[in-house]
Scaffold this motif. Structure first.
Motif, PDB file in Angstrom:
ATOM      1  N   ILE A 100       6.348   9.514  -0.975  1.00  0.00           N
ATOM      2  CA  ILE A 100       5.628   8.246  -0.953  1.00  0.00           C
ATOM      3  C   ILE A 100       5.895   7.568   0.378  1.00  0.00           C
ATOM      4  CG2 ILE A 100       5.378   5.958  -2.010  1.00  0.00           C
ATOM      5  CD1 ILE A 100       4.559   8.154  -3.920  1.00  0.00           C
ATOM      6  N   ASP A 101       4.842   7.292   1.134  1.00  0.00           N
ATOM      7  CA  ASP A 101       4.925   6.466   2.336  1.00  0.00           C
ATOM      8  C   ASP A 101       4.282   5.140   1.973  1.00  0.00           C
ATOM      9  OD1 ASP A 101       5.793   8.215   4.806  1.00  0.00           O
ATOM     10  OD2 ASP A 101       4.507   9.469   3.546  1.00  0.00           O
ATOM     11  N   GLY A 102       4.988   4.050   2.231  1.00  0.00           N
ATOM     12  CA  GLY A 102       4.464   2.754   1.827  1.00  0.00           C
ATOM     13  C   GLY A 102       4.638   1.697   2.884  1.00  0.00           C
ATOM     14  N   TRP A 103       3.872   0.619   2.715  1.00  0.00           N
ATOM     15  CA  TRP A 103       3.930  -0.533   3.593  1.00  0.00           C
ATOM     16  C   TRP A 103       3.851  -1.777   2.732  1.00  0.00           C
ATOM     17  CZ3 TRP A 103       1.380   3.909   4.256  1.00  0.00           C
ATOM     18  CH2 TRP A 103       1.669   4.654   5.400  1.00  0.00           C
ATOM     19  N   ARG A 112       7.459  -0.833   6.651  1.00  0.00           N
ATOM     20  CA  ARG A 112       7.305   0.564   6.222  1.00  0.00           C
ATOM     21  C   ARG A 112       8.513   1.013   5.413  1.00  0.00           C
ATOM     22  NH1 ARG A 112       8.313   5.888   7.825  1.00  0.00           N
ATOM     23  NH2 ARG A 112       6.582   7.265   7.357  1.00  0.00           N
ATOM     24  N   MET A 139       0.860  -1.175   0.000  1.00  0.00           N
ATOM     25  CA  MET A 139       0.000   0.000   0.000  1.00  0.00           C
ATOM     26  C   MET A 139       0.898   1.227   0.000  1.00  0.00           C
ATOM     27  SD  MET A 139      -2.806   1.277   2.767  1.00  0.00           S
ATOM     28  CE  MET A 139      -1.685   2.137   3.847  1.00  0.00           C
ATOM     29  N   VAL A 140       0.533   2.257  -0.760  1.00  0.00           N
ATOM     30  CA  VAL A 140       1.285   3.505  -0.750  1.00  0.00           C
ATOM     31  C   VAL A 140       0.336   4.680  -0.566  1.00  0.00           C
ATOM     32  CG1 VAL A 140       3.188   2.658  -2.164  1.00  0.00           C
ATOM     33  CG2 VAL A 140       1.271   3.775  -3.276  1.00  0.00           C
ATOM     34  N   THR A 141       0.867   5.718   0.077  1.00  0.00           N
ATOM     35  CA  THR A 141       0.181   6.995   0.210  1.00  0.00           C
ATOM     36  C   THR A 141       1.046   8.033  -0.483  1.00  0.00           C
ATOM     37  OG1 THR A 141      -0.752   6.349   2.340  1.00  0.00           O
ATOM     38  CG2 THR A 141      -0.707   8.706   1.845  1.00  0.00           C
ATOM     39  N   ILE A 142       0.441   8.825  -1.350  1.00  0.00           N
ATOM     40  CA  ILE A 142       1.154   9.832  -2.123  1.00  0.00           C
ATOM     41  C   ILE A 142       0.833  11.207  -1.557  1.00  0.00           C
ATOM     42  CG2 ILE A 142       1.455  10.838  -4.418  1.00  0.00           C
ATOM     43  CD1 ILE A 142       0.259   8.083  -5.458  1.00  0.00           C
ATOM     44  N   THR A 143       1.876  11.978  -1.221  1.00  0.00           N
ATOM     45  CA  THR A 143       1.703  13.337  -0.725  1.00  0.00           C
ATOM     46  C   THR A 143       2.441  14.287  -1.663  1.00  0.00           C
ATOM     47  OG1 THR A 143       1.662  12.517   1.548  1.00  0.00           O
ATOM     48  CG2 THR A 143       2.035  14.885   1.243  1.00  0.00           C
TER      49      THR A 143
END
Length: 82
Positions: A19-22, A49, A6-10
């Protein structure tokens, strides 16, 4: 072997994004981000993470590689736009 990512894009600016990912399972997994600027590498912590602080915005594809000594093949994600 099953792998979940899963990634979160800021967006940081018009040109850069964080990109913060798990990834699970994730300890020691290497994640490569391939962009038009080249390849950037991060290693997942024991919780899976990983972070890319300032990737060029545009198209990106991730390659997830198992820890050394684990015989699983790398996993390529579909290309996404950040």
């Amino acid at each position: 072997t099953t792998l979940t990512t899963m990634v979160t894009i800021t967006p940081l600016s018009g040109e850069l994004a964080r990109i913060d990912g798990w990834v699970a399972p994730g300890g020691g997994v290497t994640v490569e981000a391939r962009t038009s600027e080249g390849v950037t590498t991060a290693v997942a912590d024991p919780d899976g993470r990983f972070v890319f602080e300032d990737l060029a915005r545009g198209m990106v594809q991730f390659t997830v590689r198992p820890p050394q000594g684990v015989p699983n093949p790398p996993v390529l994600t579909p290309t996404i736009e950040i």
